[in-house]
Scaffold this motif. Structure first.
Motif, PDB file in Angstrom:
ATOM      1  N   PRO A  78      46.051  31.147  26.041  1.00 40.36           N
ATOM      2  CA  PRO A  78      44.607  31.107  26.208  1.00 40.36           C
ATOM      3  C   PRO A  78      43.881  32.141  25.346  1.00 40.36           C
ATOM      4  O   PRO A  78      42.757  31.919  24.934  1.00 40.36           O
ATOM      5  N   LYS A  79      44.530  33.285  25.103  1.00 35.12           N
ATOM      6  CA  LYS A  79      43.846  34.329  24.335  1.00 35.12           C
ATOM      7  C   LYS A  79      44.910  35.218  23.688  1.00 35.12           C
ATOM      8  O   LYS A  79      45.895  35.572  24.340  1.00 35.12           O
ATOM      9  N   ILE A  80      44.715  35.562  22.424  1.00 35.40           N
ATOM     10  CA  ILE A  80      45.657  36.470  21.768  1.00 35.40           C
ATOM     11  C   ILE A  80      44.884  37.655  21.205  1.00 35.40           C
ATOM     12  O   ILE A  80      43.880  37.481  20.524  1.00 35.40           O
ATOM     13  N   THR A  81      45.350  38.861  21.534  1.00 34.65           N
ATOM     14  CA  THR A  81      44.764  40.072  20.964  1.00 34.65           C
ATOM     15  C   THR A  81      45.866  40.828  20.256  1.00 34.65           C
ATOM     16  O   THR A  81      46.864  41.194  20.882  1.00 34.65           O
ATOM     17  N   ILE A  82      45.718  41.024  18.960  1.00 35.78           N
ATOM     18  CA  ILE A  82      46.746  41.748  18.219  1.00 35.78           C
ATOM     19  C   ILE A  82      46.120  42.960  17.538  1.00 35.78           C
ATOM     20  O   ILE A  82      45.055  42.853  16.929  1.00 35.78           O
ATOM     21  N   HIS A  83      46.783  44.108  17.706  1.00 36.83           N
ATOM     22  CA  HIS A  83      46.368  45.307  16.986  1.00 36.83           C
ATOM     23  C   HIS A  83      47.514  45.742  16.108  1.00 36.83           C
ATOM     24  O   HIS A  83      48.667  45.715  16.539  1.00 36.83           O
ATOM     25  N   ALA A  84      47.191  46.090  14.881  1.00 39.09           N
ATOM     26  CA  ALA A  84      48.229  46.545  13.970  1.00 39.09           C
ATOM     27  C   ALA A  84      47.792  47.851  13.341  1.00 39.09           C
ATOM     28  O   ALA A  84      46.628  48.012  12.963  1.00 39.09           O
TER      29      ALA A  84
END
Lengths: 197, 356
Positions: B147-153
């Motif tokens: 439903p939702k993807i949050t990616i931090h790099a």
């Protein structure tokens, strides 16, 4: 601005209408522009489906040294083995690992199709159609040069030209053969296939 | 490196092309020379330029022949279904990284199929951004889009951050990554940060009350000695040392080595496990150089100094180059049975809160 364009399409459509009807294509009534219809190709057999993953043994060809950050390989060749038949297909056509995996599988599918269906396989039918086309092209060019030579002979009124025409004939055939061979070479570049029995 | 016989150069010239004699110096065998020449020609054909194609091919072959990695010469490297831009100063993505990233994505997708939930991912030492980008692209493929993807790099190098941001835009423009929509909301942010300092405050790595589902990292893991002897020339001379060897000239890193009593090539793992202990991600994957290093990292996880990580993660595994291959052998490390998954050389350490 619009009027001449519309008129042009209408005339095009009128001109093409019998062709569409003849080959059974639906008339493009809604489309504002019609593209040139290519000569209808004979329906070729569909590309065979690759075998299930459980029948395959996949390996990625790497050197024996260290991997990861320590080295930087440009090629990511993929080799798959079809366990029931022992056929081995290697693909290093592209730099992409994922792409090579797909290519190896489709090559294997074609190979298995050849084994199972022989003359009725896709490769045989497509190859046969290609050969027919190139043969007829070669024949056409042979006729053309023969005719040209004959015309030249008539114009000059010398009988010796007949011999020259035959020479042209032979050379033309060779050129067509070479071209066909090159085409085959190009399509095979990077895909080495071999069977282990 | 043994000297190549002149006859090989003549054969390359005769059997492949006169251009191949340049490439042979870097490729060192006829098969890969023919492949690289074909790829260079395809690149020249695919990218329009006012310069005459033959001249461009010649220039590229000459550069490659001087030992510059092909990915820097052509400016790209395929990674999964993506096209990753490469520039000097940022590490080139490796095929091993691609293999485990796809496997991680398939594990997450499987989980999503049974119980869809928003996903939060943190990638450290991101470089070109290849890992988060491929995870995002694989997770967004239809059967199980979360439903939702949050990616931090995060990465310390400004060059890497600008390239990663560019790669995100580039792959979106090529339609290899779908833009966020109300149906598939996803955010991917690249931030410059030194992971040896306290990690940037939330929301950079943590939603309030939320957990991180996956922590990935491909940190520098080569010892200074191995850098001098084991690395290939293209890597040693052209790729950034910052991304390959932990910089032991700074006191921050040597302090870690002393505090955790670890080898210089393992310093980053000490810090990464500290981050894992602090953030408690549900899954962790850390790339390593070889099996010996994998065993050392598992040892760091399981020993008491691992801040109780061994007790927190029910699954501790070592993944080989091809983790997709269904083969697991058991190995006893620090008093615990650890699964070694897949085929090839030791490539990473996988920690999971649940059972496999």
């Amino acid at each position: 601005m619009l009027r001449p364009l519309t008129r042009l399409t209408v005339s095009l459509r009128l001109a093409r209408a019998p062709t569409h009807a003849h080959h059974g294509f639906p008339a493009a009534a809604a489309a504002p522009f019609t593209t040139t219809t290519a000569a209808p190709l004979k329906q070729m057999p569909p590309r065979p489906k690759p075998p299930p993953e459980s029948d395959l043994e996949e390996s990625f060809l790497k050197g024996s040294g260290p991997g990861g950050q320590k080295i930087n390989k440009t090629s990511s060749a993929v080799q798959i083995k079809h366990i029931p038949t022992g056929i081995v297909i290697k693909s290093q056509a592209t730099r992409s690992r994922s792409e090579n995996r797909k290519i190896a599988r489709s090559l294997l599918a074609l190979r298995l199709d050849e084994l199972a269906n022989g003359d009725q396989s896709r490769t045989a039918i497509v190859g046969g159609a290609k050969k027919k086309r190139s043969d007829s092209a070669a024949k056409k060019s042979r006729r053309k040069y023969k005719k040209l030579a004959e015309e030249a002979a008539e114009a000059t009124g010398k009988e010796t030209t007949l011999k020259q025409a035959e020479e042209v004939d032979v050379e033309e055939g060779k050129a067509a053969e070479q071209e066909a061979a090159e085409r085959v070479m190009q399509s095979e570049t990077g895909n080495n296939t071999n069977a282990q029995k | 490196m043994p000297r190549l016989p002149p006859s090989l150069f003549w054969r390359a010239r005769r059997e492949i092309s006169p251009m191949a004699t340049y490439l042979l110096k870097a490729c060192r065998d006829l098969e890969s020379t023919a492949n690289e020449l074909r790829w260079i020609r395809e690149h020249v054909r695919a990218t329009p330029s006012p310069v005459f194609p033959g001249l461009r091919t010649w220039n590229l072959c000459e550069r490659r022949g001087k030992g510059v990695p092909l990915q820097y010469v052509l400016g790209t490297q395929p990674f999964g279904n993506l096209d990753i831009k490469c520039r000097p100063g940022v590490l080139i993505p490796r095929p091993e990284t691609e293999a485990y990233t796809l496997h991680l994505a398939s594990l997450l997708s499987q989980e999503q199929q049974s119980s869809p939930a928003p996903l939060s991912i943190l990638d450290l030492c991101t470089g070109t951004g290849c890992i988060p980008l491929l995870l995002l692209s694989s997770l967004l493929t239809p059967p199980a889009a979360p439903p939702k993807i949050t990616i931090h790099a995060l990465d310390i190098s400004p060059l890497a951050i600008s390239l990663a941001t560019h790669n995100h835009a580039h792959n979106t423009a090529l339609n290899l990554l779908p833009p966020p929509t109300p149906q598939t909301p996803h955010t991917l942010t690249f931030t410059r940060a030194n992971i040896f300092h306290p990690l940037p405050a939330p929301p950079h790595h943590q939603q309030p009350g939320g957990t991180i589902d996956l922590l990935t990292a491909n940190p520098p893991y080569i010892s200074p000695a191995a850098f001098a002897t084991d690395t290939s020339r293209a890597v040693r001379n052209h790729e950034p040392r910052l991304a390959l060897v932990p910089d032991t000239s700074t006191s921050t890193l040597t302090d870690y080595a002393a505090a955790y009593n670890c080898l210089p090539q393992d310093i980053f793992y000490a810090r990464l496990l500290e981050c894992a202990a602090e953030l408690r991600p549900r899954r962790v994957f850390l790339e390593v150089g070889d099996m010996a290093q994998a065993v050392r990292v598992v040892g760091m996880v399981l020993r008491d100094g691992g801040a109780g990580l061994g007790g927190y993660y029910a699954t501790v595994e070592i993944w080989r180059d091809e983790p997709e291959v269904e083969r697991v052998e058991m190995r006893r490390i620090a008093g615990r049975e650890v699964g070694v998954r897949g085929e090839g050389k030791g490539r990473g350490v996988y920690l999971f809160q649940g059972d496999v």
